[in-house]
Design a protein around this motif. Structure first.
Motif, mmCIF file in Angstrom:
data_model
loop_
_atom_site.group_PDB
_atom_site.id
_atom_site.type_symbol
_atom_site.label_atom_id
_atom_site.label_comp_id
_atom_site.label_asym_id
_atom_site.label_seq_id
_atom_site.Cartn_x
_atom_site.Cartn_y
_atom_site.Cartn_z
ATOM 1 N N GLU A 14 0.835 -1.195 0.000
ATOM 2 C CA GLU A 14 0.000 0.000 0.000
ATOM 3 C C GLU A 14 0.872 1.248 0.000
ATOM 4 O OE1 GLU A 14 -2.204 -0.553 3.518
ATOM 5 O OE2 GLU A 14 -3.253 -2.322 2.799
ATOM 6 N N GLY A 15 1.438 1.577 -1.141
ATOM 7 C CA GLY A 15 2.277 2.760 -1.216
ATOM 8 C C GLY A 15 3.717 2.441 -0.891
ATOM 9 N N THR A 16 4.576 3.391 -1.142
ATOM 10 C CA THR A 16 6.006 3.195 -0.951
ATOM 11 C C THR A 16 6.433 3.737 0.400
ATOM 12 O OG1 THR A 16 6.379 3.369 -3.330
ATOM 13 C CG2 THR A 16 8.281 3.695 -1.883
ATOM 14 N N LEU A 31 3.618 3.442 10.936
ATOM 15 C CA LEU A 31 2.764 2.309 11.290
ATOM 16 C C LEU A 31 1.388 2.790 11.760
ATOM 17 C CD1 LEU A 31 2.766 -0.776 11.563
ATOM 18 C CD2 LEU A 31 3.628 -0.479 13.894
ATOM 19 N N ALA A 32 1.385 3.835 12.569
ATOM 20 C CA ALA A 32 0.120 4.375 13.082
ATOM 21 C C ALA A 32 -0.784 4.840 11.955
ATOM 22 C CB ALA A 32 0.404 5.522 14.043
ATOM 23 N N ALA A 33 -0.195 5.425 10.910
ATOM 24 C CA ALA A 33 -0.998 5.889 9.777
ATOM 25 C C ALA A 33 -1.680 4.726 9.070
ATOM 26 C CB ALA A 33 -0.116 6.662 8.800
ATOM 27 N N ARG A 34 -1.047 3.558 9.058
ATOM 28 C CA ARG A 34 -1.662 2.374 8.442
ATOM 29 C C ARG A 34 -2.770 1.791 9.319
ATOM 30 N NH1 ARG A 34 1.665 0.547 4.185
ATOM 31 N NH2 ARG A 34 2.633 2.439 3.385
ATOM 32 N N LEU A 35 -2.631 1.941 10.615
ATOM 33 C CA LEU A 35 -3.603 1.375 11.547
ATOM 34 C C LEU A 35 -4.822 2.274 11.740
ATOM 35 C CD1 LEU A 35 -1.032 0.118 14.182
ATOM 36 C CD2 LEU A 35 -2.603 -1.362 12.921
ATOM 37 N N ALA A 36 -4.641 3.576 11.574
ATOM 38 C CA ALA A 36 -5.714 4.528 11.895
ATOM 39 C C ALA A 36 -7.034 4.258 11.175
ATOM 40 C CB ALA A 36 -5.227 5.958 11.623
ATOM 41 N N PRO A 37 -7.026 3.835 9.894
ATOM 42 C CA PRO A 37 -8.320 3.628 9.218
ATOM 43 C C PRO A 37 -8.967 2.275 9.510
ATOM 44 C CG PRO A 37 -6.516 4.121 7.650
ATOM 45 C CD PRO A 37 -5.898 3.729 8.948
ATOM 46 N N VAL A 175 4.017 -4.175 12.879
ATOM 47 C CA VAL A 175 5.446 -3.864 12.955
ATOM 48 C C VAL A 175 5.823 -3.018 11.748
ATOM 49 C CG1 VAL A 175 6.034 -5.976 14.231
ATOM 50 C CG2 VAL A 175 6.121 -5.982 11.740
ATOM 51 N N PRO A 176 6.809 -2.120 11.890
ATOM 52 C CA PRO A 176 7.168 -1.264 10.770
ATOM 53 C C PRO A 176 7.861 -1.990 9.625
ATOM 54 C CG PRO A 176 7.811 -0.284 12.878
ATOM 55 C CD PRO A 176 7.460 -1.706 13.142
ATOM 56 N N VAL A 177 8.591 -3.077 9.927
ATOM 57 C CA VAL A 177 9.378 -3.766 8.897
ATOM 58 C C VAL A 177 9.579 -5.209 9.326
ATOM 59 C CG1 VAL A 177 11.595 -3.084 9.933
ATOM 60 C CG2 VAL A 177 11.487 -3.590 7.477
ATOM 61 N N GLY A 178 9.659 -6.102 8.349
ATOM 62 C CA GLY A 178 9.857 -7.497 8.695
ATOM 63 C C GLY A 178 10.360 -8.307 7.518
ATOM 64 N N ALA A 179 10.921 -9.462 7.828
ATOM 65 C CA ALA A 179 11.317 -10.419 6.803
ATOM 66 C C ALA A 179 10.056 -11.043 6.216
ATOM 67 C CB ALA A 179 12.218 -11.493 7.415
ATOM 68 N N GLU A 180 9.942 -11.069 4.902
ATOM 69 C CA GLU A 180 8.676 -11.474 4.279
ATOM 70 C C GLU A 180 8.280 -12.898 4.652
ATOM 71 O OE1 GLU A 180 6.307 -11.391 0.021
ATOM 72 O OE2 GLU A 180 8.281 -10.464 0.197
ATOM 73 N N ASP A 181 9.219 -13.830 4.690
ATOM 74 C CA ASP A 181 8.867 -15.204 5.056
ATOM 75 C C ASP A 181 8.305 -15.268 6.470
ATOM 76 O OD1 ASP A 181 9.660 -16.120 2.602
ATOM 77 O OD2 ASP A 181 11.574 -16.958 3.282
ATOM 78 N N THR A 182 8.901 -14.486 7.380
ATOM 79 C CA THR A 182 8.406 -14.455 8.758
ATOM 80 C C THR A 182 7.021 -13.836 8.822
ATOM 81 O OG1 THR A 182 10.666 -14.279 9.619
ATOM 82 C CG2 THR A 182 8.882 -13.606 11.084
ATOM 83 N N VAL A 183 6.836 -12.757 8.098
ATOM 84 C CA VAL A 183 5.531 -12.095 8.068
ATOM 85 C C VAL A 183 4.463 -13.070 7.593
ATOM 86 C CG1 VAL A 183 4.203 -10.256 6.967
ATOM 87 C CG2 VAL A 183 6.518 -9.792 7.786
ATOM 88 N N LEU A 193 -2.507 -8.501 10.235
ATOM 89 C CA LEU A 193 -1.060 -8.306 10.341
ATOM 90 C C LEU A 193 -0.694 -7.131 9.453
ATOM 91 C CD1 LEU A 193 1.723 -9.165 11.288
ATOM 92 C CD2 LEU A 193 1.709 -10.962 9.564
ATOM 93 N N VAL A 194 -0.162 -6.074 10.074
ATOM 94 C CA VAL A 194 0.135 -4.839 9.351
ATOM 95 C C VAL A 194 1.645 -4.616 9.360
ATOM 96 C CG1 VAL A 194 -0.241 -2.350 9.257
ATOM 97 C CG2 VAL A 194 -2.091 -3.866 9.972
ATOM 98 N N VAL A 195 2.240 -4.620 8.159
ATOM 99 C CA VAL A 195 3.690 -4.461 8.001
ATOM 100 C C VAL A 195 3.911 -3.534 6.807
ATOM 101 C CG1 VAL A 195 5.906 -5.647 7.758
ATOM 102 C CG2 VAL A 195 3.978 -6.844 8.800
#
Length: 235
Positions: A14-16, A31-37, A175-183, A193-195
């Motif tokens: 969702e965006g860069t 992260l908060a901006a992604r969770l707010a809606p 979480v702000p960032v994560g390994a894709e396999d773990t996510v 799950l918001v990453v």
């Protein structure tokens, strides 16, 4: 990126997100901006100390939610403690990487002494961070678990499993960032799950922060005091 428990695959990002983040506070605001809606009114934000607390502070402030810590501990391979073979969260049972235990020729019983030591340190940190406060009651309300990143995901998995047993109406891991396999592997553990970023060349969480300084127990309690002594109103 956002995942949910019924998703067959990850949707498009969702965006860069410009990386690296300046620090955990900036990451928390993204992260908060992604969770707010997401309709999380009445949620409680539970941050994993130490690094998740400044991230969780920004999330809780944006959501107008109470902030508290959910304490976890890695369970390390005794000859090499930095190698995590599992994790434990307060109120939960140990969660082991069974494949790794098998490769190391260990059983859960072999780890009993290490688990006892980590429970003792977990209890010490609970007392240091919360004093006499108990975890907030999440039964029937949304709970948002926040950390500063996902590498192997062991402590996050232990945290959300322990919290699931407390009956939240909606369980979110953010979480702000994560390994894709773990996510991807954690998507089935939570309702959402918001990453914002899962870089293909992920090696370590600190790689994606310009300032990733070590935090102390005093830092953790300071963030909680700024949020209103834990589960209070923001000042």
């Amino acid at each position: 990126m956002s995942w949910n428990r019924t998703a067959k695959r990850a949707p498009a990002q969702e965006g860069t997100v410009p990386l690296p983040y300046a620090d955990r506070a900036e990451a928390g605001r993204v992260l908060a901006a992604r969770l707010a809606p997401m309709g999380l009114d009445g949620a409680v934000v539970l941050a994993l100390p130490r690094g998740g607390v400044p991230v969780g502070f920004e999330v809780a402030r944006r959501l107008r939610s109470p902030l508290e810590v959910l304490v976890t501990r890695k369970i390390g391979f005794p000859p090499q403690p930095e190698l995590g073979v599992g994790a434990i969260a307060e109120g939960g049972e140990p969660v082991f990487d069974r494949g790794l235990l098998d490769r190391l020729g260990l059983t859960e019983d072999d780890m009993a002494a290490t688990v006892r030591a980590e429970r003792a340190e977990l209890d010490r940190r609970v007392a240091a961070y919360r004093g006499g406060r108990s975890l907030p009651d999440v039964a029937g309300r949304a709970a948002v678990v926040v950390d500063d990143g996902l590498a192997t995901g062991g402590t996050a998995r232990a945290a959300v499993r322990a919290l699931r047993g407390r009956g939240p109406s909606r369980l979110v891991l953010a979480v702000p960032v994560g390994a894709e396999d773990t996510v991807r592997s954690l998507a089935a553990e939570v309702d959402d799950l918001v990453v914002p970023a899962a870089p293909w060349d992920f090696r370590a969480v600190g790689q994606w922060y310009r300032d990733f300084g070590q935090l102390t127990d005093r830092d953790v309690t300071g963030w909680l005091e700024r949020a209103g002594n834990g589960c209070g109103e923001f000042r």
